[in-house]
Design an enzyme around this catalytic site. Structure first.
Site, PDB file in Angstrom:
ATOM      1  N   LYS A 177      91.726  -7.635  82.997  1.00  0.00           N
ATOM      2  CA  LYS A 177      92.192  -6.688  84.022  1.00  0.00           C
ATOM      3  C   LYS A 177      91.179  -5.555  84.035  1.00  0.00           C
ATOM      4  O   LYS A 177      91.170  -4.702  83.170  1.00  0.00           O
ATOM      5  CB  LYS A 177      93.579  -6.155  83.628  1.00  0.00           C
ATOM      6  N   GLU A 382      88.099  15.137  74.605  1.00  0.00           N
ATOM      7  CA  GLU A 382      87.125  14.242  75.228  1.00  0.00           C
ATOM      8  C   GLU A 382      87.044  14.559  76.725  1.00  0.00           C
ATOM      9  O   GLU A 382      88.039  14.455  77.438  1.00  0.00           O
ATOM     10  CB  GLU A 382      87.530  12.778  75.047  1.00  0.00           C
TER      11      GLU A 382
HETATM   12  P1  NDP Z   1      92.788   4.622  80.967  1.00  0.00           P
HETATM   13  O1  NDP Z   1      92.824   4.533  79.487  1.00  0.00           O
HETATM   14  O2  NDP Z   1      94.013   5.035  81.677  1.00  0.00           O
HETATM   15  O3  NDP Z   1      92.348   3.205  81.578  1.00  0.00           O
HETATM   16  C1  NDP Z   1      91.617   2.204  80.918  1.00  0.00           C
HETATM   17  C2  NDP Z   1      92.118   0.827  81.360  1.00  0.00           C
HETATM   18  O4  NDP Z   1      93.493   0.658  80.995  1.00  0.00           O
HETATM   19  C3  NDP Z   1      92.086   0.617  82.870  1.00  0.00           C
HETATM   20  O5  NDP Z   1      91.817  -0.732  83.153  1.00  0.00           O
HETATM   21  C4  NDP Z   1      93.496   0.994  83.262  1.00  0.00           C
HETATM   22  O6  NDP Z   1      93.850   0.497  84.499  1.00  0.00           O
HETATM   23  C5  NDP Z   1      94.284   0.357  82.145  1.00  0.00           C
HETATM   24  N1  NDP Z   1      95.634   0.880  81.941  1.00  0.00           N
HETATM   25  C6  NDP Z   1      96.128   2.100  82.261  1.00  0.00           C
HETATM   26  N2  NDP Z   1      97.430   2.196  81.897  1.00  0.00           N
HETATM   27  C7  NDP Z   1      97.762   1.007  81.327  1.00  0.00           C
HETATM   28  C8  NDP Z   1      98.944   0.484  80.726  1.00  0.00           C
HETATM   29  N3  NDP Z   1     100.064   1.189  80.633  1.00  0.00           N
HETATM   30  N4  NDP Z   1      98.919  -0.780  80.238  1.00  0.00           N
HETATM   31  C9  NDP Z   1      97.812  -1.517  80.294  1.00  0.00           C
HETATM   32  N5  NDP Z   1      96.652  -1.079  80.848  1.00  0.00           N
HETATM   33  C10 NDP Z   1      96.618   0.170  81.344  1.00  0.00           C
HETATM   34  O7  NDP Z   1      91.583   5.531  81.360  1.00  0.00           O
HETATM   35  P2  NDP Z   1      91.300   6.282  82.741  1.00  0.00           P
HETATM   36  O8  NDP Z   1      90.512   5.363  83.563  1.00  0.00           O
HETATM   37  O9  NDP Z   1      92.533   6.868  83.359  1.00  0.00           O
HETATM   38  O10 NDP Z   1      90.411   7.495  82.209  1.00  0.00           O
HETATM   39  C11 NDP Z   1      91.043   8.589  81.570  1.00  0.00           C
HETATM   40  C12 NDP Z   1      90.231   9.048  80.404  1.00  0.00           C
HETATM   41  O11 NDP Z   1      90.161   8.027  79.416  1.00  0.00           O
HETATM   42  C13 NDP Z   1      88.781   9.363  80.704  1.00  0.00           C
HETATM   43  O12 NDP Z   1      88.644  10.606  81.281  1.00  0.00           O
HETATM   44  C14 NDP Z   1      88.175   9.249  79.343  1.00  0.00           C
HETATM   45  O13 NDP Z   1      88.386  10.439  78.623  1.00  0.00           O
HETATM   46  C15 NDP Z   1      88.953   8.118  78.692  1.00  0.00           C
HETATM   47  N6  NDP Z   1      88.256   6.825  78.781  1.00  0.00           N
HETATM   48  C16 NDP Z   1      87.648   6.335  77.691  1.00  0.00           C
HETATM   49  C17 NDP Z   1      86.938   5.162  77.756  1.00  0.00           C
HETATM   50  C18 NDP Z   1      86.239   4.599  76.577  1.00  0.00           C
HETATM   51  O14 NDP Z   1      85.217   3.928  76.755  1.00  0.00           O
HETATM   52  N7  NDP Z   1      86.737   4.797  75.383  1.00  0.00           N
HETATM   53  C19 NDP Z   1      86.807   4.403  78.996  1.00  0.00           C
HETATM   54  C20 NDP Z   1      87.542   4.978  80.102  1.00  0.00           C
HETATM   55  C21 NDP Z   1      88.220   6.145  79.976  1.00  0.00           C
HETATM   56  P3  NDP Z   1      93.707   1.447  85.794  1.00  0.00           P
HETATM   57  O15 NDP Z   1      92.285   1.841  85.872  1.00  0.00           O
HETATM   58  O16 NDP Z   1      94.148   0.540  86.851  1.00  0.00           O
HETATM   59  O17 NDP Z   1      94.638   2.616  85.536  1.00  0.00           O
END
Ligand code: NDP
Length: 480
Positions: A177, A382
């Site tokens: 996903k 972060e």
């Molecule tokens: P999220 O953690 O919300 O999203 C990461 C992935 O998880 C996406 O595919 C998202 O889908 C999915 N997701 C969200 N909610 C659920 C759930 N309840 N169950 C299963 N999957 C889920 O990150 P964001 O994109 O909202 O970014 C927010 C913050 O997270 C950033 O600003 C950053 O600080 C951090 N981040 C860290 C990353 C890393 O590499 N460690 C990568 C990305 C973000 P969808 O996009 O459809 O919500």
């Protein structure tokens, strides 16, 4: 049918619409226009994808295939990716404004993820333990089952491939996903997997939101493993959801990486990597060197050079070959990063260069901050953007304490020409990876993951093998 590009789900050997026909818009963050649509996955679509991957695992050829044959099939997918490097990179650049050269680099690393794990499963079949008691033991690593993989938007193809490659190489079937912000390149990858002849259901792509699409995968008891990269907050939801059916999880979460520059560092090298560590991919990297510590004796010279290098980065259209730095990946993310920048002066910090761009683009310029109290939000949390908070330190002991004073522990960097100090400090830093005099270099055999809020578990080489298989011990009597 609209004239926009469309990215469907890849389920059971075909690209399909959602059951209810739902779609969502996909944005180009540089032009701020909708350029495509993707299928909006519901719980029903997730269930359909799981049923397909379950069937492919329980009854299909993939888990039962010889290791060489499976490796060859994955290499064929890698070949197809190599033939489509520009197309894959173009999708990531369009989808999240990553400079095109960097997107091509990501594709190359994604190809390598597949090739590495194809060969690794072929060559690391198990271990033998001759026993003094007249018995003989050995281990086998059989596939675990159906893997749910949830990947973020910052390295859309690369992070997805880092999960898919070991999952399918070890004989599992996988549902990926991608982030709702970046469905494009992963959907093309799913199309290429079909072209490469991977059996239906071995790699399904489910597009849509974290909830319900992602959460319907993690909470389903037909799923045997959950691997997730994203924020620490979502990681906790994912872990709780997987716990309802006792599926092991691998979580790669956020970071607040310390980058330490000692007075004896090679400054050309340290400045180069300090810039890469916080401004590459517009700072949207969990491994970013967002807390920079500079030893007092070189403060003035280092800061002059670091600031100069940050200001010299060419900012612009991510498809322009000269561009090194571009917009943030979405409007929502721009708002988040901008709010941190706006908090800095209110909390007593000083912006030495950069700040929120006033052009109307979703752009925060390479930003360097000093004098921020250690309680400041931009120092503690972060940001996931091009914002570097710099502090001066005097001694080795002091900087180790500062570096470790965070809930995160994904990675750290240190720059020194003193060999003893390099080893001593690397050993004391609380982090999953420490880079000495470099950044972002990976050997896929090494463990990758974080401490504390940065994650649970490790992946890479045999660490991925542990997670994506069910290891079995076989004990046999030799002497009677
Ligand atoms: P999220 O953690 O919300 O999203 C990461 C992935 O998880 C996406 O595919 C998202 O889908 C999915 N997701 C969200 N909610 C659920 C759930 N309840 N169950 C299963 N999957 C889920 O990150 P964001 O994109 O909202 O970014 C927010 C913050 O997270 C950033 O600003 C950053 O600080 C951090 N981040 C860290 C990353 C890393 O590499 N460690 C990568 C990305 C973000 P969808 O996009 O459809 O919500």
């Amino acid at each position: 049918m609209s004239e926009l590009d469309f990215f469907g789900h890849i389920i059971d050997g075909a690209e399909v619409e959602s059951v209810d026909g739902g779609r969502f818009d996909v944005w180009n963050p540089w032009t701020q226009e909708v350029w495509a649509q993707a299928a909006l996955g519901s719980a029903e679509d997730a269930s359909r994808a799981i049923a397909s991957s379950r069937k492919a695992f329980d009854d299909g050829p993939w888990p039962r295939m010889g290791r060489v044959e499976r490796a060859n099939a994955i290499h064929k997918l890698a070949d197809l990716m190599e033939a489509r490097v520009d197309d894959l990179a173009r999708l990531d650049t369009t989808n999240m404004a990553k400079p095109f050269a960097q997107a091509k680099h990501d594709v190359a690393r994604s190809v390598w993820n597949f090739r590495f794990f194809a060969d690794h499963q072929r060559d690391n079949v198990g271990e033998v333990y001759p026993m003094d008691s007249g018995h003989h033991s050995y281990s086998e690593f059989g596939p675990a089952g159906v893997v749910a993989a949830i990947s973020p938007w910052n390295f859309p193809l690369m992070m997805a491939s880092w999960k898919i490659a070991p999952a399918i190489a070890w004989g599992n079937t996988c549902i990926i996903k991608p982030s709702e912000d970046t469905p494009a390149s992963v959907t093309l990858l799913g199309r290429l997997a079909l072209e490469a002849g991977l059996p239906p259901g071995v790699l399904n792509v489910l597009n849509g939101h974290g909830a319900p699409a992602g959460s319907s995968l993690t909470g389903d008891d037909r799923v045997d493993r959950v691997t997730f990269t994203g924020s620490s907050v979502t990681g906790k939801h994912v872990m709780a959801s997987a716990a309802t059916h006792l599926a092991p999880v691998s979580l790669e979460l956020g970071g607040k990486g310390a980058n330490i520059v000692f007075g004896d560092a090679d400054l050309d090298n340290a400045v180069y990597w300090a810039v890469e560590a916080i401004f590459r991919n517009s700072g949207q990297i969990c491994l970013a060197g967002s807390r920079l510590f500079v030893q007092a004796g070189i403060w003035d010279e280092f800061m002059d050079r670091f600031k100069g290098a940050a200001e010299a980065l060419t900012i612009g259209d991510p498809f322009d070959p000269a561009t090194r730095f571009s917009a943030l990946a979405s409007r929502k993310h721009f708002d988040k990063v901008a709010s941190y920048v706006e908090s800095v002066e209110l909390e007593g910090g000083k912006i030495l260069t950069g700040g929120v761009d006033d052009s109307g683009k979703w752009l925060v310029r390479p930003t360097i901050i000093a004098d921020l109290p250690l309680t400041g939000r931009a120092y503690c949390e972060e940001i996931f953007g091009p914002v570097c908070v710099v502090n001066k330190f005097e001694s080795e002991g002091e900087v180790v304490r500062l570096a470790n004073d965070t809930r995160y522990g994904l990675n750290a960097m240190l720059f020194t020409e003193n060999l003893s100090r390099a080893h001593r400090v690397a050993s004391k830093l609380r982090a999953g990876t420490v880079w000495v005099n470099c950044f972002f270099i990976r050997d896929l055999r090494t463990p990758f993951g974080g401490v504390g809020d940065s994650g649970v578990g490790r992946e890479g080489g045999n660490f991925s093998r542990e997670f994506f298989t069910e290891p079995k011990a076989i004990v046999m009597q030799i002497d009677r």
